[in-house]
Design an enzyme around this catalytic site. Structure first.
Site, PDB file in Angstrom:
ATOM      1  N   GLY A  45       0.824  -1.205   0.000  1.00 46.88           N
ATOM      2  CA  GLY A  45       0.000   0.000   0.000  1.00 46.88           C
ATOM      3  C   GLY A  45       0.850   1.244   0.000  1.00 46.88           C
ATOM      4  N   GLN A  50       2.985   9.948   1.179  1.00 49.16           N
ATOM      5  CA  GLN A  50       4.280   9.249   1.027  1.00 49.16           C
ATOM      6  C   GLN A  50       5.002   9.620  -0.265  1.00 49.16           C
ATOM      7  OE1 GLN A  50       2.536   5.160   2.121  1.00 49.16           O
ATOM      8  NE2 GLN A  50       4.651   5.049   2.795  1.00 49.16           N
ATOM      9  N   CYS A  87       6.795  -0.319   6.439  1.00 49.48           N
ATOM     10  CA  CYS A  87       6.306   0.856   5.711  1.00 49.48           C
ATOM     11  C   CYS A  87       7.390   1.321   4.751  1.00 49.48           C
ATOM     12  CB  CYS A  87       5.961   1.967   6.705  1.00 49.48           C
ATOM     13  SG  CYS A  87       5.339   3.463   5.921  1.00 49.48           S
ATOM     14  N   LEU A  88       6.977   1.661   3.543  1.00 49.19           N
ATOM     15  CA  LEU A  88       7.949   2.111   2.537  1.00 49.19           C
ATOM     16  C   LEU A  88       8.591   3.440   2.927  1.00 49.19           C
ATOM     17  CD1 LEU A  88       5.975   1.148  -0.701  1.00 49.19           C
ATOM     18  CD2 LEU A  88       7.928  -0.047   0.301  1.00 49.19           C
ATOM     19  N   HIS A 129      -3.431   0.702   8.039  1.00 48.52           N
ATOM     20  CA  HIS A 129      -2.096   1.308   7.942  1.00 48.52           C
ATOM     21  C   HIS A 129      -2.133   2.522   7.003  1.00 48.52           C
ATOM     22  CE1 HIS A 129       2.470   0.913   7.537  1.00 48.52           C
ATOM     23  NE2 HIS A 129       2.138   1.770   6.589  1.00 48.52           N
ATOM     24  N   GLU A 130      -2.760   2.347   5.835  1.00 47.99           N
ATOM     25  CA  GLU A 130      -2.770   3.442   4.859  1.00 47.99           C
ATOM     26  C   GLU A 130      -3.648   4.601   5.324  1.00 47.99           C
ATOM     27  OE1 GLU A 130      -0.486   3.443   2.750  1.00 47.99           O
ATOM     28  OE2 GLU A 130      -0.015   1.331   3.069  1.00 47.99           O
ATOM     29  N   HIS A 133      -1.912   6.944   7.608  1.00 47.89           N
ATOM     30  CA  HIS A 133      -1.012   7.908   6.946  1.00 47.89           C
ATOM     31  C   HIS A 133      -1.726   9.235   6.668  1.00 47.89           C
ATOM     32  CE1 HIS A 133       2.831   5.986   6.107  1.00 47.89           C
ATOM     33  NE2 HIS A 133       2.248   4.897   5.662  1.00 47.89           N
TER      34      HIS A 133
END
Ligand code: CO
Length: 151
Positions: A45, A50, A87-88, A129-130, A133
Site C-alpha cells: 500500500g 508518502q 512501511c515504505l 495502515h494506509e 497515513h
C-alpha cells in the site's frame, strides 16, 4: 512515472491530509504514478503523503486486488489481529502492530463515485495502515517493538 517515496523525518508524513475535492486529471496522474511507484517498491500500500502530496488518497495492492480509496472513512472496525508491519517510508524496519481484523469503509474512486467495502485480515491491516497515513500516523507510533527488518 515513479515518484520518490518520502522517508520518516519529512514533515509531510505528519500532516493531517486535506480531502480531495477535484476528481481531475491531476488526481488520475497522481494515482497512476502511485501505482507504478508501489509496484516498483513491491509494497502492499501507499498513501499520497508518502509521495509528498498531503491529500486523502491511498492505494492498496493485496490478494483481493488493487484498490484506490479517495476520501476513505471508517464505518466500523471489529475484532483484533496482531501481526508484523513495515512501511515504505520507514525503510529497513518492521514492528508488531495490533489492528482490527475486519473493517468497513466508505470511499470515492478516482471519478468521485461513492462505494463501500469490507476488508478482512491482511487486507484490513493494509487499509488501517494506509488510512493512518492520512492523519499523519505511522505504524511505528503503534508498534510494540520496531526492529531491523529481515532481508
Ligand atoms: Co506506510
Amino acid at each position: 512515472m515513479i515518484r520518490e517515496i518520502v522517508q520518516v523525518g519529512d514533515p509531510v508524513l505528519r500532516k493531517k491530509c486535506e480531502s480531495v475535492k477535484r476528481f481531475d486529471s491531476a488526481l488520475s496522474s497522481l494515482l497512476d504514478d502511485m501505482k507504478e511507484t508501489l509496484e516498483a517498491a513491491d509494497g502492499a500500500g501507499l498513501a499520497a503523503p508518502q509521495v509528498g502530496v498531503p491529500i486523502r488518497a491511498v492505494i492498496v495492492s493485496v490478494d483481493e486486488g488493487y484498490f484506490e480509496f479517495i476520501n476513505p472513512i471508517f464505518v466500523w472496525q471489529k475484532g483484533e489481529q496482531k501481526g508484523p508491519e513495515g512501511c515504505l517510508s520507514v525503510r529497513g524496519k518492521a514492528g508488531t502492530v495490533v489492528r482490527p481484523s475486519k473493517v468497513k469503509i466508505i470511499f470515492q474512486d478516482r471519478k468521485g463515485d461513492k462505494y463501500s467495502l469490507v476488508a478482512r485480515d491482511f487486507f484490513a491491516r493494509a487499509v488501517c495502515h494506509e488510512l493512518d497515513h492520512l492523519d499523519g500516523i505511522l505504524y511505528t507510533d503503534k508498534a510494540e517493538n520496531v526492529r531491523d527488518a529481515e532481508e
